[in-house]
Scaffold this active site. Structure first.
Site, mmCIF file in Angstrom:
data_model
loop_
_atom_site.group_PDB
_atom_site.id
_atom_site.type_symbol
_atom_site.label_atom_id
_atom_site.label_comp_id
_atom_site.label_asym_id
_atom_site.label_seq_id
_atom_site.Cartn_x
_atom_site.Cartn_y
_atom_site.Cartn_z
ATOM 1 N N SER A 116 0.812 -1.220 0.000
ATOM 2 C CA SER A 116 0.000 0.000 0.000
ATOM 3 C C SER A 116 0.844 1.268 0.000
ATOM 4 O O SER A 116 2.012 1.262 0.429
ATOM 5 C CB SER A 116 -0.869 -0.042 1.256
ATOM 6 O OG SER A 116 -1.443 1.190 1.529
ATOM 7 N N TYR A 129 -1.779 -1.458 10.055
ATOM 8 C CA TYR A 129 -1.883 -1.646 8.605
ATOM 9 C C TYR A 129 -0.595 -1.174 7.934
ATOM 10 O O TYR A 129 0.021 -1.885 7.129
ATOM 11 C CB TYR A 129 -3.088 -0.858 8.078
ATOM 12 C CG TYR A 129 -3.376 -1.042 6.608
ATOM 13 C CD1 TYR A 129 -4.046 -2.169 6.156
ATOM 14 C CD2 TYR A 129 -2.973 -0.084 5.673
ATOM 15 C CE1 TYR A 129 -4.320 -2.344 4.810
ATOM 16 C CE2 TYR A 129 -3.236 -0.253 4.325
ATOM 17 C CZ TYR A 129 -3.914 -1.383 3.899
ATOM 18 O OH TYR A 129 -4.169 -1.553 2.557
ATOM 19 N N LYS A 133 2.145 -3.534 6.049
ATOM 20 C CA LYS A 133 2.349 -3.379 4.596
ATOM 21 C C LYS A 133 3.798 -3.009 4.282
ATOM 22 O O LYS A 133 4.352 -3.429 3.264
ATOM 23 C CB LYS A 133 1.384 -2.335 4.028
ATOM 24 C CG LYS A 133 -0.085 -2.745 4.088
ATOM 25 C CD LYS A 133 -0.381 -3.966 3.224
ATOM 26 C CE LYS A 133 -1.857 -4.294 3.173
ATOM 27 N NZ LYS A 133 -2.159 -5.495 2.391
HETATM 28 N N1 LIG Z 1 -8.908 -1.009 -2.160
HETATM 29 C C1 LIG Z 1 -7.836 -0.246 -2.131
HETATM 30 O O1 LIG Z 1 -7.860 0.920 -2.558
HETATM 31 C C2 LIG Z 1 -6.530 -0.785 -1.605
HETATM 32 C C3 LIG Z 1 -5.436 0.076 -1.533
HETATM 33 C C4 LIG Z 1 -4.210 -0.402 -1.083
HETATM 34 C C5 LIG Z 1 -4.071 -1.735 -0.744
HETATM 35 N N2 LIG Z 1 -5.169 -2.562 -0.780
HETATM 36 C C6 LIG Z 1 -4.957 -3.961 -0.398
HETATM 37 O O2 LIG Z 1 -5.567 -4.801 -1.353
HETATM 38 C C7 LIG Z 1 -5.934 -6.039 -0.735
HETATM 39 C C8 LIG Z 1 -7.406 -6.325 -1.080
HETATM 40 O O3 LIG Z 1 -8.194 -5.329 -0.436
HETATM 41 P P1 LIG Z 1 -9.649 -4.888 -0.939
HETATM 42 O O4 LIG Z 1 -9.654 -3.430 -1.010
HETATM 43 O O5 LIG Z 1 -10.064 -5.706 -2.083
HETATM 44 O O6 LIG Z 1 -10.500 -5.236 0.377
HETATM 45 P P2 LIG Z 1 -11.578 -6.367 0.698
HETATM 46 O O7 LIG Z 1 -12.685 -6.323 -0.292
HETATM 47 O O8 LIG Z 1 -11.916 -6.196 2.144
HETATM 48 O O9 LIG Z 1 -10.768 -7.731 0.476
HETATM 49 C C9 LIG Z 1 -9.987 -8.321 1.450
HETATM 50 C C10 LIG Z 1 -10.257 -9.809 1.424
HETATM 51 O O10 LIG Z 1 -9.384 -10.447 2.368
HETATM 52 C C11 LIG Z 1 -10.116 -11.505 2.970
HETATM 53 N N3 LIG Z 1 -9.566 -11.857 4.278
HETATM 54 C C12 LIG Z 1 -9.474 -11.086 5.376
HETATM 55 N N4 LIG Z 1 -8.970 -11.782 6.410
HETATM 56 C C13 LIG Z 1 -8.711 -13.032 5.939
HETATM 57 C C14 LIG Z 1 -8.205 -14.229 6.524
HETATM 58 N N5 LIG Z 1 -7.816 -14.289 7.808
HETATM 59 N N6 LIG Z 1 -8.090 -15.321 5.734
HETATM 60 C C15 LIG Z 1 -8.462 -15.288 4.437
HETATM 61 N N7 LIG Z 1 -8.955 -14.206 3.825
HETATM 62 C C16 LIG Z 1 -9.095 -13.090 4.573
HETATM 63 C C17 LIG Z 1 -11.512 -10.940 3.117
HETATM 64 O O11 LIG Z 1 -12.443 -11.979 3.301
HETATM 65 P P3 LIG Z 1 -13.569 -11.881 4.469
HETATM 66 O O12 LIG Z 1 -14.167 -10.510 4.363
HETATM 67 O O13 LIG Z 1 -14.504 -12.975 4.148
HETATM 68 O O14 LIG Z 1 -12.842 -12.067 5.769
HETATM 69 C C18 LIG Z 1 -11.703 -10.177 1.824
HETATM 70 O O15 LIG Z 1 -12.291 -10.986 0.825
HETATM 71 C C19 LIG Z 1 -5.680 -5.859 0.755
HETATM 72 O O16 LIG Z 1 -4.462 -6.477 1.096
HETATM 73 C C20 LIG Z 1 -5.580 -4.358 0.924
HETATM 74 O O17 LIG Z 1 -4.776 -4.000 2.015
HETATM 75 C C21 LIG Z 1 -6.381 -2.116 -1.194
#
Ligand SMILES: NC(=O)c1ccc[n+]([C@@H]2O[C@H](COP(=O)([O-])OP(=O)(O)OC[C@H]3O[C@@H](n4cnc5c(N)ncnc54)[C@H](OP(=O)(O)O)[C@@H]3O)[C@@H](O)[C@H]2O)c1
Length: 218
Positions: A116, A129, A133
């Protein structure tokens, strides 16, 4: 075979669909939110990760599963600190530990951690977080050095703010403040993430590093 963790929502779900539509052999994992396809796994559970690695011969891993818990550090519950570190960092270690042996044996592998922009710019209320990261950069560098001779690469994507996934939980007021700071004045299209991952997969000389995709913010 491509493994995408956290593929029941957000970025993981988007990537799963893109690779599937492209005809790739892809397996997704889900956790609390059931998904029609894929396997259920808690990425913090060592036995579950070990069993998954024993079951599937995975060539490329896109580790999307991740969480955040927001609080100023003096208000942050230690359990929340631990949970975020386990989910974002410990899981990355477990996945690497158990999926690397097949990649080494096969003389090919790609590990991609989703990091991130947050540790690059500093955002109040994000200490676990941000710390987790940032730690992925060091983990990727070490994995890259340890496995370079085996044609296994390990890299991070440092994502800015994308119009998908956990950003949906940010209140509208804060979101517009964030967008104002982004030089491109918009949230990222996840297509950019897909394109960067395809580039990482194709490259046999990109390892131990990060690609920033953030609209110019950092
Ligand atoms: N969206 C952004 O703008 C952004 C920016 C920078 C970085 N990121 C990174 O991108 C990645 C995806 O994020 P996202 O935005 O797509 O968020 P998201 O929709 O919340 O996706 C995260 C996923 O991780 C799963 N997860 C959480 N804890 C877990 C565990 N213990 N075991 C297995 N799966 C688990 C969740 O499943 P459950 O909900 O079923 O637990 C969810 O499906 C993350 O690492 C996040 O930090 C996102």
């Amino acid at each position: 075979m491509i493994l995408i963790t956290g593929s029941a929502s957000g970025i993981g779900e988007f990537l799963f669909q893109k690779f599937k539509d492209a005809g790739e052999d892809v397996i997704g994992t889900w956790h609390n939110r059931p998904k029609m396809e894929g396997v259920r796994i808690d990425v913090t559970d060592e036995e579950e990760v070990e069993n998954l690695a024993a079951k599937y011969k995975v060539d490329e891993i896109i580790h999307c599963a991740g969480i955040t818990k927001n609080a100023l550090i003096h208000n942050l519950d230690s359990k929340d600190w631990q949970k975020v570190l386990e989910t974002n960092l410990q899981s990355s270690f477990l996945i690497s530990k158990y999926f690397l042996p097949y990649m080494q044996e096969n003389n090919y592998g790609r590990i991609i951690f989703i990091s991130s922009i947050v540790p690059q710019v500093g955002v109040p209320g994000t200490s676990p977080y941000s710390a987790s990261k940032a730690a992925l950069w060091g983990l990727a560098k070490t994995i890259a050095h340890e496995n370079a001779k085996k044609n296994v690469t390990c890299n991070c994507l440092n994502l800015g703010y994308f119009d998908i996934g956990m950003i949906k939980e940010v209140p509208e007021k804060f979101l517009s403040q964030i967008v104002e700071k982004i030089p491109m004045r918009k949230l990222g299209d996840p297509e950019n993430i897909y394109n960067a991952i395809k580039f990482i997969i194709k490259s046999d000389y990109l390892t131990g590093t990060c690609i920033d995709i953030n609209g110019g913010l950092a």
